[in-house]
Write an enzyme that holds these catalytic residues in place. Structure first.
Site, PDB file in Angstrom:
ATOM      1  N   GLU A 286      -9.145  -9.681  -5.394  1.00  0.00           N
ATOM      2  CA  GLU A 286      -8.987 -10.579  -6.535  1.00  0.00           C
ATOM      3  C   GLU A 286      -8.039 -11.667  -6.044  1.00  0.00           C
ATOM      4  O   GLU A 286      -6.948 -11.353  -5.560  1.00  0.00           O
ATOM      5  CB  GLU A 286      -8.345  -9.780  -7.672  1.00  0.00           C
ATOM      6  CG  GLU A 286      -8.507 -10.394  -9.006  1.00  0.00           C
ATOM      7  CD  GLU A 286      -7.870  -9.523 -10.082  1.00  0.00           C
ATOM      8  OE1 GLU A 286      -7.442 -10.093 -11.081  1.00  0.00           O
ATOM      9  OE2 GLU A 286      -7.783  -8.293  -9.900  1.00  0.00           O
ATOM     10  N   ARG A 539      -5.244   5.181  -1.891  1.00  0.00           N
ATOM     11  CA  ARG A 539      -4.514   3.930  -1.727  1.00  0.00           C
ATOM     12  C   ARG A 539      -3.438   4.120  -0.689  1.00  0.00           C
ATOM     13  O   ARG A 539      -2.834   5.195  -0.617  1.00  0.00           O
ATOM     14  CB  ARG A 539      -3.822   3.644  -3.059  1.00  0.00           C
ATOM     15  CG  ARG A 539      -4.240   2.402  -3.739  1.00  0.00           C
ATOM     16  CD  ARG A 539      -3.456   2.254  -5.015  1.00  0.00           C
ATOM     17  NE  ARG A 539      -2.990   0.886  -5.117  1.00  0.00           N
ATOM     18  CZ  ARG A 539      -3.786  -0.136  -5.388  1.00  0.00           C
ATOM     19  NH1 ARG A 539      -5.071   0.061  -5.592  1.00  0.00           N
ATOM     20  NH2 ARG A 539      -3.298  -1.355  -5.477  1.00  0.00           N
ATOM     21  N   LYS A 549       0.520  -6.321  -6.442  1.00  0.00           N
ATOM     22  CA  LYS A 549       0.584  -7.777  -6.386  1.00  0.00           C
ATOM     23  C   LYS A 549       1.458  -8.341  -7.505  1.00  0.00           C
ATOM     24  O   LYS A 549       2.085  -9.377  -7.357  1.00  0.00           O
ATOM     25  CB  LYS A 549      -0.823  -8.365  -6.441  1.00  0.00           C
ATOM     26  CG  LYS A 549      -1.443  -8.432  -5.048  1.00  0.00           C
ATOM     27  CD  LYS A 549      -2.727  -9.186  -5.048  1.00  0.00           C
ATOM     28  CE  LYS A 549      -3.862  -8.227  -5.313  1.00  0.00           C
ATOM     29  NZ  LYS A 549      -5.174  -8.815  -5.286  1.00  0.00           N
TER      30      LYS A 549
END
Ligand code: ATP
Ligand code: MG
Length: 830
Positions: A286, A539, A549
């Site tokens: 993203e 992850r 982020k």
């Protein structure tokens, strides 16, 4: 005698039956085998009678009839005469067609047979031209060229034919075989004597028993178990694109039913036809921040799998949310992916192979580069490229009764989900939803007043099946799609559809998406689309830092650090600036593996991989970080590389030795001790690459105990052999100060191991995470260092030249110290 009569009669009958089998073209051995099996014999005789070919038929047809007699589904006998007509009239000509027919006939009810559907499924009337076969064979051979050249005629040709069949199931097998032989001959020439020898299979080396390694109690375990060299191909766990027909997921519904999603053979074939059977993955960031070391793992998985298998990986910007995206991020992401060594999908091909990709690229624009070949520049895609298709499919979804326009507020949606209750608008008529959805698109409904929701399963145990939102109204211009839309699709609606449209074979993501797998498959099935193979991995978390982020954004925008590439951060830009190489980062990712167990990886394991790489790739130099305070210059040679070769000019550099020499403060003590290898009054040490020196006097700053000068004698004949060896920097010539450089030393950015979990995580920042030494002293050879150059400063650490360097001042970042703090036996092999 009756017994003899009986056996005579039997022999006669057998003879007749055998003759019957030979008449339909079976070879003698097959015919005998059939005869030995009474069940198959009965079946085959029945098939011959049903097909009305007692007088015989060609060999090819006979073989198909034999297949029917052995494999025909017993629950579909009523349809068999129909099938046989297709075989006899030569409309069904191959085993793959027969198999497709069995598949259809075994599920179609007695009065539901539809000739159009049947013919479509069996590829009847589809003639694959010799040209198409030629190109398909060419492609398969190209894909396997390495093996073909290595094994020549001993290669398993059956396997190659199978690959052609997967791409062109309806092609004439005989023509395929002839084409394959012709092309193989073109590549390999005549057969050689060695081609007749048998291939010797390499014996698998026995796996050494995995040594049990005891982790120290305070050592966090590795994300994976220790990775040993023999299982160092982390991609071996993934199935082939051709295998994406099996079930690997079970989805439970609240009515007690279980659904096992799988592709139909037709869907898979269509998909394989579009991709040429290659692996296609995607890396879907993203564009709302810089990429970090966690993304390095995701890229290692996505790009790595594609690279490993000769496939392709898309870089797809997941840009369905028009609010957070910035051009700066888009540009940076592309640049850093290139730096990491990954190449987003880009195809150049000539028109001969065009057909293989035609479905695949049907939505994309071809550019003709003027010659007779096409070049497709498609390095990146955006989810927003598909807004039109996504919208059209949403209309489809409503028409199929699988979506509805809802007017619940977000609070109401939340409340109803908690209570597992249906929205009052769930069962409104399809026509009403269609109209309202159109109103939404045309900007006729206010933001927040309507959403499009998928009609999933509100009572499911999985909350990601609670009628997820497919579309929201947002009167925002989209950075990529402009102001065409005022409704935007959600991640859950978009991701699976775009995966399917791009013919992604393996859709790999992190474990937090696992509960969304059900909805992913639900939606594609509701739209009757191809189902990619979905799989989640853990992850990557690294200790003493944050990777989200959102948190990184705060650190940067509130100036807790100096920008997205502050060397204390774990963004890839920061790691690059600090001196880590892409090779080291990828080795680290390979080392931690692609597993599903969640864990925090210690920062010093990452440092281990960085150090390991620098050990091979950083030049040596001498620098004094803190210092002390007449005129012969002697030029000495120092080693740039531990294993530098004699005569290689790059393996050494020049260091001047003059009367004034600087050493580290910590390398001098007024009181000597056994374990101290530095200099003390009366003691000798070796100046590296130079001479032994002996301390004969010490000068203190006036009225203090602070040492400012040491007087020493040097042993020109090198007769003394002191134990201690020191790095040093001398005045380049009498009275001239050595080169001054700025050195930045970094430590963990956060004090606790998992700061992300703390409420006040910013309070956990390490106040000493950055120490700047402005006047370190360096040998003159360093003067020519350029931004990005990497060095080992002897006895101090690995450093690289920072981008803040100017003509007046060199700035160095410490990448890592020299010694690893990570337990050696826990380091994974890469
Ligand atoms: P963040 O929480 O940092 O914002 P994200 O998942 O929103 O992360 P995306 O840009 O959407 O970030 O991620 C792109 C891809 O990278 C996704 O497939 C995501 O699963 C993967 N990814 C993100 N963070 C990690 C991580 N720490 N470890 C492994 N993969 C990650
Ligand atoms: Mg995300």
């Amino acid at each position: 005698m009756p017994v003899e009569e009986d056996s005579n009669a039997k022999a006669k009958k057998d003879g007749e039956v055998l003759e019957q089998f030979l008449k339909i073209g079976l070879d003698e051995r097959t015919a005998q085998n059939v005869l030995a099996n009474s069940k198959v014999t009965v079946n085959l005789l029945e098939v011959i009678r049903e097909a009305e070919i007692q007088e015989g038929c060609g060999k090819a047809t006979g073989n198909l009839l034999y297949t029917v007699s052995t494999k025909y589904p017993t629950n579909a006998l009523e349809h068999r005469p129909r099938l046989l007509k297709y075989v006899i009239s030569n409309k069904i000509k191959s085993n793959p067609q027969l198999e497709a027919a069995f598949g259809y006939l075994s599920v179609v009810g007695s009065d539901k047979f539809d000739a159009d559907i049947f013919e479509d499924k069996c590829g009847i009337g589809i003639d694959i031209s010799p040209d198409v076969i030629k190109v398909t064979v060419e492609r398969v051979l190209q894909n396997n060229m390495e093996l073909i050249l290595a094994q020549r005629y001993r290669m398993n040709v059956g396997g190659l034919l199978g690959q052609v069949r997967e791409l062109q199931p309806w092609a004439d097998g005989k023509i395929v075989k002839e084409e394959m032989d012709t092309q193989l001959k073109k590549i390999l020439g005549e057969r050689l004597p060695e081609d007749e020898e048998k291939l010797v299979k390499k014996k698998k080396e026995k796996k050494p028993k995995a040594e049990e390694t005891k982790a120290a109690a305070d050592t966090p375990k590795m994300d994976s178990d220790k990775i040993t060299p023999e299982d160092s191909n982390p991609f071996a766990i993934f199935p082939k694109p051709q295998e994406n027909i099996t079930v690997h997921t079970e989805i439970f519904f609240s009515d007690g039913s279980i659904w096992r999603p799988r592709n139909s053979r037709e869907k898979l074939q269509k998909h394989l036809y579009a991709t040429g059977g290659k692996v296609f993955t995607r890396f879907p960031p993203e564009p709302n921040g810089y990429l970090h070391v966690g993304h390095a793992k995701a890229m290692f998985v996505d790009f790595g799998l594609a690279q490993e298998t000769g496939g392709y990986c898309y870089l797809r910007y997941d840009d369905t949310n028009p609010d957070a995206e910035k051009l700066e991020y888009i540009e940076h992401i592309q640049e850093i992916i290139g730096w990491m060594g990954w190449k987003p999908f880009k195809v150049g091909f000539d028109d001969a192979s065009l057909f293989l990709y035609h479905t695949f690229f049907s939505n994309n624009v071809f550019e003709c580069n003027g010659s007779d070949s096409f070049v497709l520049e498609m390095q990146i895609t955006f989810s927003s490229d598909y807004f039109q298709e996504l919208y059209d499919l949403a209309v489809q979804l409503i028409k199929r009764g699988h979506a509805y326009v809802d007017h619940q507020t977000s609070d109401e949606i939340k409340e109803y989900r908690e209570k597992k209750l249906d929205s009052p608008w769930r069962d409104r008529p399809v026509a009403e939803s269609l109209k309202l959805f159109d109103d939404m698109r045309r900007g006729m409904i206010e933001e927040g007043k309507a959403t499009l929701r998928m009609k999933q399963d509100m009572k499911n145990d999985n909350f990601n099946m609670y009628d997820l939102i497919a579309y929201r109204i947002k009167f925002t211009t989209h950075p990529h799609a402009g102001d065409k839309w005022c409704i935007y699709p959600s991640y859950d609606y978009t991701h699976c559809i775009v995966d399917s449209l791009e013919n992604i074979t393996h859709s790999l993501c992190t474990l937090e998406f696992e509960s969304r797998r059900a909805s992913y498959y639900w939606l594609l099935e509701a739209l009757d689309m191809y189902l990619p193979y979905v799989w989640e991995y853990s992850r990557l978390n690294v200790s003493n830092t944050v990777l989200s982020k959102r948190k990184l954004n705060r650190l940067v925008t509130e100036n807790w650090v100096d920008g997205w590439d502050d060397p204390r951060l774990m963004t890839l830009a920061a790691l690059r600036r600090r001196g880590a190489s892409p090779e080291a980062l990828n080795a680290f990712c390979r080392g931690v593996g692609i597993t599903r167990s969640d864990n925090i990886i210690r920062m010093d394991l990452l440092e281990h991989f960085i150090r390991d790489d620098l050990n091979k790739n950083a030049r040596r130099s001498m620098v004094i970080i803190t210092n002390f305070k007449d005129s012969v210059v002697e030029e000495l040679e120092a080693k740039s590389w531990p294993e530098g070769k004699d005569g290689d000019p790059s393996s050494t550099y020049k260091v001047p030795l003059t009367r004034v020499v600087y050493i580290e403060k910590s390398d001098f003590r007024l009181v000597n001790s056994k374990e101290f290898y530095g200099l003390s009054p009366g003691k000798s040490v070796l100046l590296r690459y130079a001479y032994p020196i002996k301390c004969i006097d010490v000068i203190f700053k006036e009225n203090t105990q602070e040492v400012i000068e040491i007087h020493a004698e040097y042993d020109q004949a090198k007769t003394t052999k002191p134990k201690g060896v020191l790095h040093w920097v001398a005045e380049p010539s009498a009275g001239v100060d050595p080169l001054k450089i700025e050195v930045r030393l970094f430590d963990k950015l956060f004090l606790s191991e998992n700061p992300g979990e703390l409420d006040d995580w910013l309070a956990d920042l390490n106040p000493n995470s950055k120490v700047v030494i402005e006047d370190a002293l360096a040998v003159p050879a360093l003067k020519h260092a350029k931004i990005g150059d990497k060095f080992q400063f002897e006895r101090i650490g690995y450093f690289c030249v920072d981008r803040d360097t100017t003509a007046e001042k060199l700035v160095f970042n410490r990448t890592v110290t020299l010694r690893s703090s990570y337990p050696k036996d826990l380091v994974p092999q890469s």
